[in-house]
Motif scaffolding. Structure first.
Motif, short mmCIF file in Angstrom:
data_model
loop_
_atom_site.label_atom_id
_atom_site.label_comp_id
_atom_site.label_asym_id
_atom_site.label_seq_id
_atom_site.Cartn_x
_atom_site.Cartn_y
_atom_site.Cartn_z
N ARG A 67 15.72 49.71 -8.02
CA ARG A 67 14.78 50.47 -8.85
C ARG A 67 14.53 51.85 -8.28
O ARG A 67 14.56 52.85 -9.00
CB ARG A 67 13.45 49.73 -8.97
N ALA A 68 14.24 51.94 -6.98
CA ALA A 68 13.91 53.23 -6.36
C ALA A 68 15.06 54.22 -6.48
O ALA A 68 14.84 55.41 -6.74
CB ALA A 68 13.52 53.03 -4.90
N ALA A 69 16.28 53.75 -6.32
CA ALA A 69 17.44 54.65 -6.42
C ALA A 69 17.55 55.23 -7.83
O ALA A 69 17.78 56.43 -7.99
CB ALA A 69 18.72 53.90 -6.05
N VAL A 70 17.34 54.40 -8.84
CA VAL A 70 17.41 54.89 -10.22
C VAL A 70 16.28 55.89 -10.48
O VAL A 70 16.49 56.94 -11.09
CB VAL A 70 17.35 53.71 -11.22
N LEU A 71 15.09 55.59 -9.99
CA LEU A 71 13.97 56.51 -10.18
C LEU A 71 14.21 57.84 -9.46
O LEU A 71 13.92 58.90 -10.02
CB LEU A 71 12.67 55.88 -9.68
N ARG A 72 14.77 57.80 -8.24
CA ARG A 72 15.08 59.05 -7.53
C ARG A 72 16.12 59.87 -8.29
O ARG A 72 16.01 61.10 -8.38
CB ARG A 72 15.55 58.76 -6.11
N GLU A 73 17.14 59.22 -8.84
CA GLU A 73 18.16 59.93 -9.62
C GLU A 73 17.53 60.59 -10.83
O GLU A 73 17.83 61.75 -11.14
CB GLU A 73 19.25 58.97 -10.09
N ARG B 236 17.58 69.47 -10.10
CA ARG B 236 18.25 69.66 -8.82
C ARG B 236 19.73 69.91 -9.06
O ARG B 236 20.35 69.27 -9.91
CB ARG B 236 18.10 68.42 -7.94
N ARG B 237 20.30 70.82 -8.32
CA ARG B 237 21.71 71.13 -8.46
C ARG B 237 22.55 69.88 -8.25
O ARG B 237 22.39 69.17 -7.27
CB ARG B 237 22.11 72.20 -7.45
N GLY B 238 23.44 69.61 -9.17
CA GLY B 238 24.35 68.47 -9.07
C GLY B 238 23.77 67.15 -9.55
O GLY B 238 24.48 66.16 -9.62
N ALA B 239 22.48 67.12 -9.86
CA ALA B 239 21.85 65.87 -10.31
C ALA B 239 22.29 65.55 -11.73
O ALA B 239 22.44 66.44 -12.56
CB ALA B 239 20.34 65.98 -10.23
N VAL B 240 22.52 64.28 -11.98
CA VAL B 240 22.87 63.83 -13.32
C VAL B 240 21.91 62.73 -13.73
O VAL B 240 21.38 61.99 -12.89
CB VAL B 240 24.33 63.31 -13.40
N LEU B 241 21.69 62.63 -15.02
CA LEU B 241 20.82 61.58 -15.56
C LEU B 241 21.45 60.23 -15.27
O LEU B 241 22.64 60.04 -15.50
CB LEU B 241 20.67 61.79 -17.07
#
Length: 63
Positions: A30-36, A44-49
């Motif tokens: 869950r935390a990883a998905v929320l951080r993404e 953020r540069r390079g961040a994708v949904l």
């Protein structure tokens, strides 16, 4: 807190929504998905949904 850990950030989420999210994302993911999502949200540069999982066969399509 160790320098290698991120701070704890409590959020309020209804139990049924949190449980459904855990079933789909994985209770330990869950935390990883929320951080993404947050990184994408603040551009953020390079961040994708984060990718959403395919709907279950018994799930109604969105309208």
């Amino acid at each position: 807190m160790k320098d290698t850990h991120t701070p704890h950030r409590p959020i309020r989420v209804e139990d049924d929504l949190w449980e459904e999210f855990g079933r789909i994302a994985g209770t330990r993911n869950r935390a990883a998905v929320l951080r993404e999502f947050i990184a994408w949200y603040v551009r953020r540069r390079g961040a994708v949904l984060p990718k959403r999982p395919a709907p279950a066969e018994d799930e109604q399509p969105e309208s």
